[in-house]
Design an enzyme around this catalytic site. Structure first.
Site, short mmCIF file in Angstrom:
data_model
loop_
_atom_site.label_atom_id
_atom_site.label_comp_id
_atom_site.label_asym_id
_atom_site.label_seq_id
_atom_site.Cartn_x
_atom_site.Cartn_y
_atom_site.Cartn_z
CB ILE A 124 -0.90 0.02 1.26
CG1 ILE A 124 -1.94 -1.09 1.17
CG2 ILE A 124 -1.56 1.37 1.46
CD1 ILE A 124 -2.60 -1.40 2.50
CG HIS A 125 2.14 2.97 -3.11
ND1 HIS A 125 1.98 1.64 -3.38
CD2 HIS A 125 1.98 3.62 -4.28
CE1 HIS A 125 1.74 1.47 -4.66
NE2 HIS A 125 1.71 2.66 -5.24
#
Ligand SMILES: [Zn+2]
Length: 168
Positions: A124-125
């Site tokens: 996730i970013h």
């Protein structure tokens, strides 16, 4: 958001699709390598649960990413303490970008899953993209291939300096 011409992103997408697991994950690689390599890896900050890394194929100057330290692509698996630290880190990132580059606005967003347009869907970013009035016009001017690595390391040192001074 307007489409910004960013041809170097093609090589990013080709590279990123190789990173299906933790070993191939550039975010985990940056976190796990020695701090001496932070500049090379464009790692701006590593906290307990969150980290900040510059996007190697930026949409704009100062385009960076805020991620959990833990390797996961499942947003619903994020724990309270992870979400809280990510939020605090996002706030810090906005302060630092504002002081360093004085953008007029930001795009902040998550792409979850490949179908959403995310080329790395295993870690996730949050993308944080600073915006200036008229920036869609100046992008082609700075998009020469040779300009990018140099301006990235410059961007990194500027942001690093502002990050380290933030608590002053
Ligand atoms: Zn990872």
């Amino acid at each position: 958001m307007e489409v910004i011409w960013a041809p170097w992103r093609l090589s990013y997408i080709k590279e990123a699709t190789k990173g299906e697991n933790r070993d191939g994950c550039f975010i985990c690689k940056a976190v796990n390598e020695s701090p001496e390599k932070d500049a090379e890896n464009l790692l701006l900050h590593k906290g307990k649960y969150s980290l900040v890394i510059l996007n190697r194929y930026p949409y704009n100057t100062g385009h960076l990413m805020v991620c959990p330290v833990r390797h996961t692509g499942d947003f619903t698996s994020l724990r309270k303490e992870e979400l809280e630290e990510i939020d605090e880190t996002l706030k810090k990132v906005l302060k630092v970008l504002k002081r360093a580059f004085n953008p007029e606005g930001f795009n902040i967003g998550l792409n979850l899953g490949k179908v959403s347009g995310g080329s790395v869907d295993t870690h996730i970013h949050y993308h944080v993209v600073p915006r200036w009035l008229g920036d869609t016009n100046f992008m082609p001017v700075i998009s020469g291939v040779k300009v990018i690595p140099q301006s990235l390391s410059e961007t990194y040192s500027i942001l690093k300096e502002f990050w380290d001074r933030l608590d002053d």
